[in-house]
Design an enzyme around this catalytic site. Structure first.
Site, PDB file in Angstrom:
ATOM      1  N   SER A  14       0.847  -1.197   0.000  1.00 24.65           N
ATOM      2  CA  SER A  14       0.000   0.000   0.000  1.00 24.65           C
ATOM      3  C   SER A  14       0.878   1.241   0.000  1.00 24.65           C
ATOM      4  O   SER A  14       1.634   1.489   0.942  1.00 24.65           O
ATOM      5  CB  SER A  14      -0.915   0.005   1.227  1.00 24.65           C
ATOM      6  N   HIS A  39      -1.276  -1.213  -4.340  1.00 28.14           N
ATOM      7  CA  HIS A  39      -2.535  -0.738  -3.762  1.00 28.14           C
ATOM      8  C   HIS A  39      -2.448   0.774  -3.545  1.00 28.14           C
ATOM      9  O   HIS A  39      -1.544   1.253  -2.863  1.00 28.14           O
ATOM     10  CB  HIS A  39      -2.777  -1.473  -2.438  1.00 28.14           C
ATOM     11  N   ASP A  41      -4.441   4.020  -2.128  1.00 28.02           N
ATOM     12  CA  ASP A  41      -5.548   4.465  -1.280  1.00 28.02           C
ATOM     13  C   ASP A  41      -5.927   5.887  -1.629  1.00 28.02           C
ATOM     14  O   ASP A  41      -5.108   6.796  -1.518  1.00 28.02           O
ATOM     15  CB  ASP A  41      -5.125   4.402   0.192  1.00 28.02           C
ATOM     16  N   MET A  43      -8.412   8.978  -0.686  1.00 23.09           N
ATOM     17  CA  MET A  43      -9.262   9.447   0.421  1.00 23.09           C
ATOM     18  C   MET A  43      -9.671  10.896   0.191  1.00 23.09           C
ATOM     19  O   MET A  43      -8.852  11.702  -0.254  1.00 23.09           O
ATOM     20  CB  MET A  43      -8.484   9.372   1.735  1.00 23.09           C
ATOM     21  N   HIS A  73      -8.203   1.838  -4.410  1.00 22.10           N
ATOM     22  CA  HIS A  73      -9.201   1.737  -3.346  1.00 22.10           C
ATOM     23  C   HIS A  73      -9.788   3.126  -3.098  1.00 22.10           C
ATOM     24  O   HIS A  73      -9.128   3.981  -2.517  1.00 22.10           O
ATOM     25  CB  HIS A  73      -8.478   1.176  -2.096  1.00 22.10           C
ATOM     26  N   MET A  75     -11.852   5.608  -1.208  1.00 22.10           N
ATOM     27  CA  MET A  75     -12.534   5.934   0.049  1.00 22.10           C
ATOM     28  C   MET A  75     -13.124   7.326  -0.130  1.00 22.10           C
ATOM     29  O   MET A  75     -12.614   8.325   0.371  1.00 22.10           O
ATOM     30  CB  MET A  75     -11.537   5.875   1.217  1.00 22.10           C
ATOM     31  N   MET A 144     -12.291  -4.799   4.740  1.00 23.29           N
ATOM     32  CA  MET A 144     -11.391  -3.981   5.557  1.00 23.29           C
ATOM     33  C   MET A 144     -11.184  -4.677   6.899  1.00 23.29           C
ATOM     34  O   MET A 144     -12.140  -5.139   7.533  1.00 23.29           O
ATOM     35  CB  MET A 144     -11.986  -2.588   5.806  1.00 23.29           C
ATOM     36  N   ASP A 178      -7.254  -5.745   4.044  1.00 22.82           N
ATOM     37  CA  ASP A 178      -6.521  -4.473   4.023  1.00 22.82           C
ATOM     38  C   ASP A 178      -6.574  -3.865   5.419  1.00 22.82           C
ATOM     39  O   ASP A 178      -7.647  -3.547   5.914  1.00 22.82           O
ATOM     40  CB  ASP A 178      -7.193  -3.541   3.001  1.00 22.82           C
TER      41      ASP A 178
HETATM   42  C1  DX5 Z   1      -6.378   2.199   5.318  1.00 21.10           C
HETATM   43  C2  DX5 Z   1      -5.873   1.786   3.971  1.00 21.10           C
HETATM   44  C3  DX5 Z   1      -4.832   0.738   3.956  1.00 21.10           C
HETATM   45  C4  DX5 Z   1      -3.568   1.078   4.720  1.00 21.10           C
HETATM   46  C5  DX5 Z   1      -3.024  -0.195   5.299  1.00 21.10           C
HETATM   47  O1  DX5 Z   1      -7.426   3.090   5.127  1.00 21.10           O
HETATM   48  O2  DX5 Z   1      -6.951   1.310   3.180  1.00 21.10           O
HETATM   49  O3  DX5 Z   1      -4.507   0.353   2.635  1.00 21.10           O
HETATM   50  O4  DX5 Z   1      -2.583   1.678   3.931  1.00 21.10           O
HETATM   51  O5  DX5 Z   1      -1.908   0.090   6.078  1.00 21.10           O
HETATM   52  P1  DX5 Z   1      -1.295  -0.946   7.125  1.00 21.10           P
HETATM   53  O6  DX5 Z   1      -0.890  -2.169   6.358  1.00 21.10           O
HETATM   54  O7  DX5 Z   1      -0.138  -0.197   7.686  1.00 21.10           O
HETATM   55  O8  DX5 Z   1      -2.368  -1.245   8.122  1.00 21.10           O
HETATM   56 ZN    ZN Z   2      -6.628   0.410   1.147  1.00 21.53          ZN
END
Ligand code: DX5
Ligand code: ZN
Length: 221
Positions: A14, A39, A41, A43, A73, A75, A144, A178
């Site tokens: 990620s 991956h 993320d 947001m 992903h 969010m 999640m 994740d």
């Molecule tokens: C959280 C993200 C994850 C995050 C995971 O909102 O969707 O992808 O980066 O990080 P770790 O592996 O450090 O929990």
């Molecule tokens: Zn994620």
């Protein structure tokens, strides 16, 4: 360990946990370490209390590591408004939350129409049943295993029953976890049915990312 598994587990670093000042190098680092996908993320500060990447980062990943698929992903409160932008930027898979404020069925159909793989995401406390109506429309499910928004949180074992229920409902569908995925939690998630493992801090924080990816794959096999 889950014994004989037909599906080889996939490991996805990620990018949220990468050094944000050296994103291109950090993307290449994941590719060189043998990651299955990257991956990313995304947001919006509304659906989750944090801000992160936009389409430009997906475009960067497609340019510096074209062979590493982009697992995006979203969010976002309104992911349906951004699907074209992420598809155009080079997303391989686009994942939307079932809890987001949009017509989820329409968003999933649109993702596929744009030529991407479609993924559906469930927050930790969302019942597995919420995913069932969408199974024919998705290429993977993401359960999640932390509340989304931040890396570095502990894995929530309370999500394991959801994984088992999703695996039972869709025996052949890729099932991803994740949040809090580490050497200590990967095997338990695999035993509950996970086949894809997103890890941020565990991989970007490792001195040797290739060794860490190999270790997670082994634990999940
Ligand atoms: C959280 C993200 C994850 C995050 C995971 O909102 O969707 O992808 O980066 O990080 P770790 O592996 O450090 O929990
Ligand atoms: Zn994620």
């Amino acid at each position: 360990m889950t014994g004989d598994r037909a599906v080889k587990p996939a490991v996805l670093p990620s990018l949220l946990a990468a050094d944000q000042g050296r994103l291109a190098d950090e993307i290449r680092r994941a590719a060189d370490a043998g990651a299955d996908e990257l991956h990313v993320d995304v947001m919006d500060g509304v659906f989750v209390p944090n801000l992160s990447f936009g389409p430009a980062v997906v475009e960067l990943a497609a340019r510096v590591a074209p062979d590493l698929p982009r697992n995006v992903h979203l969010m976002l409160a309104h992911p349906d408004r951004r699907l074209e932008a992420f598809a155009r930027a080079g997303a391989t898979t686009v994942l939307v939350h079932v809890e987001s404020s949009c017509f989820v069925e329409g968003a999933l159909r649109r993702i596929r129409a744009l030529g991407c793989r479609a993924g559906l995401v469930l927050n930790p406390l969302t019942p597995a049943a919420a995913a069932l109506p969408y199974l024919p429309l998705v290429d993977e499910i993401l359960q999640m295993t932390v509340f989304p928004g931040f890396g570095g949180q502990p894995f929530m074992r309370e999500t394991l029953p959801n994984l088992r229920a999703l695996r039972a409902a869709a025996p052949a569908l890729p099932l991803m976890v994740d949040g809090g995925v580490t050497r200590a939690t990967a095997a338990g998630a695999a035993a509950a049915g996970a086949t894809k493992f997103v890890a941020g801090s565990a991989l970007y924080g490792a001195a040797d990312m290739a060794a860490e990816i190999a270790a997670l794959r082994e634990l999940a096999s």
